[in-house]
Motif scaffolding. Sequence first.
Motif, PDB file in Angstrom:
ATOM      1  N   ALA A   1       7.876   3.107  -1.823  1.00 59.71           N
ATOM      2  CA  ALA A   1       6.589   3.801  -1.662  1.00 59.71           C
ATOM      3  C   ALA A   1       6.326   4.678  -2.885  1.00 59.71           C
ATOM      4  O   ALA A   1       5.223   4.680  -3.436  1.00 59.71           O
ATOM      5  CB  ALA A   1       6.588   4.635  -0.386  1.00 59.71           C
ATOM      6  N   ASP A   2       7.330   5.401  -3.346  1.00 61.95           N
ATOM      7  CA  ASP A   2       7.174   6.231  -4.539  1.00 61.95           C
ATOM      8  C   ASP A   2       6.741   5.391  -5.743  1.00 61.95           C
ATOM      9  O   ASP A   2       5.884   5.798  -6.520  1.00 61.95           O
ATOM     10  CB  ASP A   2       8.501   6.920  -4.898  1.00 61.95           C
ATOM     11  N   ARG A   3       7.323   4.211  -5.863  1.00 61.16           N
ATOM     12  CA  ARG A   3       6.976   3.305  -6.973  1.00 61.16           C
ATOM     13  C   ARG A   3       5.512   2.885  -6.911  1.00 61.16           C
ATOM     14  O   ARG A   3       4.837   2.801  -7.931  1.00 61.16           O
ATOM     15  CB  ARG A   3       7.848   2.048  -6.909  1.00 61.16           C
ATOM     16  N   LEU A   4       5.044   2.585  -5.698  1.00 59.94           N
ATOM     17  CA  LEU A   4       3.647   2.173  -5.556  1.00 59.94           C
ATOM     18  C   LEU A   4       2.733   3.334  -5.952  1.00 59.94           C
ATOM     19  O   LEU A   4       1.713   3.135  -6.610  1.00 59.94           O
ATOM     20  CB  LEU A   4       3.355   1.739  -4.116  1.00 59.94           C
ATOM     21  N   LEU A   5       3.124   4.554  -5.575  1.00 62.49           N
ATOM     22  CA  LEU A   5       2.298   5.713  -5.903  1.00 62.49           C
ATOM     23  C   LEU A   5       2.234   5.939  -7.401  1.00 62.49           C
ATOM     24  O   LEU A   5       1.181   6.269  -7.944  1.00 62.49           O
ATOM     25  CB  LEU A   5       2.845   6.977  -5.215  1.00 62.49           C
ATOM     26  N   SER A   6       3.340   5.725  -8.092  1.00 61.72           N
ATOM     27  CA  SER A   6       3.243   5.952  -9.540  1.00 61.72           C
ATOM     28  C   SER A   6       2.563   4.787 -10.240  1.00 61.72           C
ATOM     29  O   SER A   6       1.796   5.006 -11.173  1.00 61.72           O
ATOM     30  CB  SER A   6       4.595   6.318 -10.163  1.00 61.72           C
ATOM     31  N   ALA A   7       2.774   3.558  -9.766  1.00 63.21           N
ATOM     32  CA  ALA A   7       2.116   2.409 -10.395  1.00 63.21           C
ATOM     33  C   ALA A   7       0.600   2.492 -10.268  1.00 63.21           C
ATOM     34  O   ALA A   7      -0.135   1.984 -11.110  1.00 63.21           O
ATOM     35  CB  ALA A   7       2.622   1.106  -9.790  1.00 63.21           C
ATOM     36  N   THR A   8       0.098   3.122  -9.201  1.00 62.02           N
ATOM     37  CA  THR A   8      -1.347   3.244  -9.012  1.00 62.02           C
ATOM     38  C   THR A   8      -1.850   4.584  -9.530  1.00 62.02           C
ATOM     39  O   THR A   8      -2.993   4.963  -9.297  1.00 62.02           O
ATOM     40  CB  THR A   8      -1.711   3.132  -7.516  1.00 62.02           C
TER      41      THR A   8
ATOM     42  N   ARG B   1      14.203  15.672   3.437  1.00 58.59           N
ATOM     43  CA  ARG B   1      14.813  15.497   2.122  1.00 58.59           C
ATOM     44  C   ARG B   1      16.322  15.605   2.197  1.00 58.59           C
ATOM     45  O   ARG B   1      17.041  14.800   1.626  1.00 58.59           O
ATOM     46  CB  ARG B   1      14.291  16.550   1.157  1.00 58.59           C
ATOM     47  N   GLU B   2      16.793  16.626   2.912  1.00 65.30           N
ATOM     48  CA  GLU B   2      18.231  16.826   2.976  1.00 65.30           C
ATOM     49  C   GLU B   2      18.945  15.668   3.641  1.00 65.30           C
ATOM     50  O   GLU B   2      20.027  15.279   3.259  1.00 65.30           O
ATOM     51  CB  GLU B   2      18.552  18.097   3.760  1.00 65.30           C
ATOM     52  N   ARG B   3      18.358  15.149   4.690  1.00 65.66           N
ATOM     53  CA  ARG B   3      19.026  14.091   5.422  1.00 65.66           C
ATOM     54  C   ARG B   3      18.670  12.707   4.891  1.00 65.66           C
ATOM     55  O   ARG B   3      19.205  11.715   5.341  1.00 65.66           O
ATOM     56  CB  ARG B   3      18.654  14.153   6.896  1.00 65.66           C
ATOM     57  N   GLY B   4      17.708  12.673   3.963  1.00 62.41           N
ATOM     58  CA  GLY B   4      17.327  11.393   3.387  1.00 62.41           C
ATOM     59  C   GLY B   4      16.700  10.450   4.388  1.00 62.41           C
ATOM     60  O   GLY B   4      16.800   9.247   4.275  1.00 62.41           O
ATOM     61  N   ILE B   5      16.047  11.012   5.404  1.00 64.50           N
ATOM     62  CA  ILE B   5      15.394  10.140   6.375  1.00 64.50           C
ATOM     63  C   ILE B   5      13.944  10.573   6.524  1.00 64.50           C
ATOM     64  O   ILE B   5      13.596  11.703   6.228  1.00 64.50           O
ATOM     65  CB  ILE B   5      16.054  10.212   7.767  1.00 64.50           C
ATOM     66  N   THR B   6      13.119   9.656   6.960  1.00 56.03           N
ATOM     67  CA  THR B   6      11.724   9.968   7.190  1.00 56.03           C
ATOM     68  C   THR B   6      11.555  10.281   8.665  1.00 56.03           C
ATOM     69  O   THR B   6      11.841   9.442   9.502  1.00 56.03           O
ATOM     70  CB  THR B   6      10.855   8.765   6.804  1.00 56.03           C
ATOM     71  N   ILE B   7      11.158  11.492   8.972  1.00 55.61           N
ATOM     72  CA  ILE B   7      11.026  11.880  10.373  1.00 55.61           C
ATOM     73  C   ILE B   7       9.605  11.654  10.861  1.00 55.61           C
ATOM     74  O   ILE B   7       9.376  11.042  11.882  1.00 55.61           O
ATOM     75  CB  ILE B   7      11.441  13.349  10.573  1.00 55.61           C
ATOM     76  N   LYS B   8       8.633  12.188  10.126  1.00 61.61           N
ATOM     77  CA  LYS B   8       7.248  11.987  10.515  1.00 61.61           C
ATOM     78  C   LYS B   8       6.656  10.846   9.690  1.00 61.61           C
ATOM     79  O   LYS B   8       7.095  10.577   8.591  1.00 61.61           O
ATOM     80  CB  LYS B   8       6.441  13.255  10.239  1.00 61.61           C
ATOM     81  N   SER B   9       5.637  10.203  10.251  1.00 65.38           N
ATOM     82  CA  SER B   9       4.938   9.208   9.446  1.00 65.38           C
ATOM     83  C   SER B   9       3.998   9.936   8.490  1.00 65.38           C
ATOM     84  O   SER B   9       3.571  11.042   8.740  1.00 65.38           O
ATOM     85  CB  SER B   9       4.079   8.304  10.315  1.00 65.38           C
ATOM     86  N   HIS B  10       3.656   9.287   7.427  1.00 68.43           N
ATOM     87  CA  HIS B  10       2.733   9.872   6.478  1.00 68.43           C
ATOM     88  C   HIS B  10       1.753   8.795   6.045  1.00 68.43           C
ATOM     89  O   HIS B  10       2.048   7.622   6.122  1.00 68.43           O
ATOM     90  CB  HIS B  10       3.473  10.386   5.248  1.00 68.43           C
ATOM     91  N   ALA B  11       0.606   9.232   5.564  1.00 63.20           N
ATOM     92  CA  ALA B  11      -0.356   8.265   5.054  1.00 63.20           C
ATOM     93  C   ALA B  11      -0.805   8.739   3.684  1.00 63.20           C
ATOM     94  O   ALA B  11      -0.872   9.930   3.428  1.00 63.20           O
ATOM     95  CB  ALA B  11      -1.559   8.195   5.993  1.00 63.20           C
ATOM     96  N   ILE B  12      -1.087   7.802   2.823  1.00 60.22           N
ATOM     97  CA  ILE B  12      -1.570   8.182   1.500  1.00 60.22           C
ATOM     98  C   ILE B  12      -2.450   7.065   0.937  1.00 60.22           C
ATOM     99  O   ILE B  12      -2.181   5.889   1.156  1.00 60.22           O
ATOM    100  CB  ILE B  12      -0.408   8.541   0.544  1.00 60.22           C
ATOM    101  N   GLN B  13      -3.515   7.494   0.257  1.00 52.56           N
ATOM    102  CA  GLN B  13      -4.470   6.534  -0.279  1.00 52.56           C
ATOM    103  C   GLN B  13      -4.248   6.332  -1.772  1.00 52.56           C
ATOM    104  O   GLN B  13      -4.052   7.289  -2.506  1.00 52.56           O
ATOM    105  CB  GLN B  13      -5.871   7.079  -0.041  1.00 52.56           C
ATOM    106  N   MET B  14      -4.287   5.063  -2.174  1.00 49.66           N
ATOM    107  CA  MET B  14      -4.132   4.750  -3.600  1.00 49.66           C
ATOM    108  C   MET B  14      -5.368   3.983  -4.058  1.00 49.66           C
ATOM    109  O   MET B  14      -6.014   3.326  -3.248  1.00 49.66           O
ATOM    110  CB  MET B  14      -2.917   3.847  -3.804  1.00 49.66           C
ATOM    111  N   GLU B  15      -5.655   4.079  -5.358  1.00 50.15           N
ATOM    112  CA  GLU B  15      -6.718   3.243  -5.907  1.00 50.15           C
ATOM    113  C   GLU B  15      -6.099   2.319  -6.930  1.00 50.15           C
ATOM    114  O   GLU B  15      -5.222   2.724  -7.685  1.00 50.15           O
ATOM    115  CB  GLU B  15      -7.792   4.124  -6.550  1.00 50.15           C
ATOM    116  N   TYR B  16      -6.571   1.071  -6.936  1.00 52.26           N
ATOM    117  CA  TYR B  16      -5.949   0.107  -7.824  1.00 52.26           C
ATOM    118  C   TYR B  16      -6.984  -0.911  -8.275  1.00 52.26           C
ATOM    119  O   TYR B  16      -7.750  -1.432  -7.453  1.00 52.26           O
ATOM    120  CB  TYR B  16      -4.817  -0.604  -7.080  1.00 52.26           C
ATOM    121  N   THR B  17      -7.021  -1.154  -9.561  1.00 46.87           N
ATOM    122  CA  THR B  17      -7.966  -2.133 -10.073  1.00 46.87           C
ATOM    123  C   THR B  17      -7.254  -3.467 -10.234  1.00 46.87           C
ATOM    124  O   THR B  17      -6.209  -3.552 -10.889  1.00 46.87           O
ATOM    125  CB  THR B  17      -8.543  -1.674 -11.421  1.00 46.87           C
ATOM    126  N   TYR B  18      -7.838  -4.481  -9.582  1.00 45.56           N
ATOM    127  CA  TYR B  18      -7.200  -5.794  -9.589  1.00 45.56           C
ATOM    128  C   TYR B  18      -8.264  -6.835  -9.928  1.00 45.56           C
ATOM    129  O   TYR B  18      -9.310  -6.892  -9.274  1.00 45.56           O
ATOM    130  CB  TYR B  18      -6.593  -6.065  -8.211  1.00 45.56           C
TER     131      TYR B  18
END
Length: 597
Positions: free
Chosen positions: A21-28, A48-65
């Motif tokens: 997910a981090d990669r997609l955010l930086s690529a866009t 962060r400490e436990r390295g697990i995702t507890i809550k869901s999150h949403a994020i919008q990206m823009e990408y030209t294709y």
Amino acid sequence: MKHIRNFCIIAHIDHGKSTLADRLLSATQTVSAREEKAQLLDNMDLERERGITIKSHAIQMEYTYKGEQYVLNLIDTPGHVDFSYEVSRSIAACEGALLIVDAAQSIQAQTISNLYLALENDLEIIPVLNKVDLPSANPEEVSDDIIDLLGCDLEDIIHASGKTGFGVENILAAIIEKIPAPKGNKDEPLQALIFDSHYNPFRGIEVIYRVVNGEIKKGQKIKFMATGKEYYADEIGTLKLNQVPKNVVSAGDVGYLISGIKEAKEVKVGDTITDAVQPTTNMITGFEDVKPMVFAGIYPVDTEDYEDLRASMEKLQLNDASLVFAAESSAALGFGFRCGFLGMLHMEIIQERLEREFDMTVITTVPNVSYLAYTKKEPDTPIIVNNPSDLPDATKLDRVEEPYIKATIITKADFVGNVMSLCIEKRGQITNQTYLTTERVELNFDMPLAEIVFDFYDRLKTVSKGYASFDYHPIGMRESKLVKMDILLNANQLDALSALIHADNAYNIGKKMCEKLRELIPRQQFEIPIQASIGAKIIARETIKALRKDVTAKCYGGDISRKRKLLEKQKKGKKRMRQVGNVEIPQEAFMAVLKLN
Ligand code: GDP
Ligand code: MG
């Protein structure tokens, strides 16, 4: 709308979902290099400490294709079974899913259970073979496994590495090419699915939703269909790394809403938002109230902190609606709360948050599941038993039911025997055994939830040398031969240590429990008998011998600072101890029943 794509990422835990997910955010270029830090979406400290995702999150990206601009809404989902309801709602908000499979680990239990959820919601699946950079990666074999599972072609599988960024462009292209655009109609009455909410201490609850039909406008009067509550949409917008306020969020898109809601429990994940004046007649299906699975007492270490603890729990509940609690009292521990959690991980998180964010020192009692008891007098009226102490007297009891789950375990053929023995020991009944390949086997069991919420996962890892993955879902209540085992310390019953156990295991568990308590309770100035009983019958007994020497004795007359240091050390050690009668009991003793093996 034809330029929107809503997708989620599903994977077994640790297969690299957050990293990708981090990669997609930086690529866009959704995040600048300056904002970049590992696992951006996991923004709670604990996550962060436990390295697990507890809550869901949403994020919008823009990408030209191919010269056109697209909006890609990524909905990240939690990987832990405790939070599987949130996964199911996130999935319902999407048209497609990236199915991430670790190229060294191959398909695991959560890969399969999340995939089934995605298929039930008719999502387009994009298989991604991740971590191909690993020397231990086995792309040919794992690709075969994926093809077997999905019935896709070899060419459909995208090779990627969240670590190096390899394959990320191909993933973005596949999202646009393969995942269908959302279908809704923006001229119909508003219908939006709530799939997440966050607590913001300054702005109140932030609701995250996917608009299915219609439009949500700033200032509009809206209604939450399951709760019937009405609000004004004070602020709406879309979600980049930060919120982007808008005047309208239309069908197909994902957005946030702020309307001065102060309590998390007013917002229910899975609920439908509609217009208060021209409501839709159709609620989005699949809504269910999240039910706690595990219950335990939480008591202040210092009885005087009870009111502080209540205030802290109320505040915590404002931002975690899945925490439920009610006041209870224990003869041994005084006043405290019976709390309901989604699972053991959730329970640990709550305990940790109480201590970190609210500076409370608490004792947690033996966790248990929720039982149904029926009395002879009223054999058709279930009594909900969330605390073993509430079980009706054995003479009046007709029967007890306990929650069952269907467990899915994937392991190597070599470990099938071990896994089966463990599951049978845990009162499991095998319902299915399938060879996925010659090496890998899927096993299904019906098992009591009580046997798996506690130490099952650790045991499974041990007997399979780490080569087993596990997932489960509830399948309802079943009658069981359960009895209440009580523990007596110094001949006084300690209600906080009572547990419901299966009658056939009673002697064995009683014996082990007494032995464990003897180990865990520190010696004191006098001898302490420990007994386990069922009804009036003592089934096991141990004795904690009296302490022979006084620890501070050697300090008398000695160096005063050394003495103070020793006393301070003892005080610290006492932090999580509870005085019950004249016996000091450490926190671990309350959890003893979970650690008998
Ligand atoms: P999640 O539980 O699915 O969200 O997995 P994470 O993204 O937290 O990754 C789990 C672990 O695998 C972390 O230690 C990552 O650094 C590591 N990891 C993730 N992707 C890759 C990859 O492509 N290659 C390698 N070598 N390690 C990876
Ligand atoms: Mg993660």
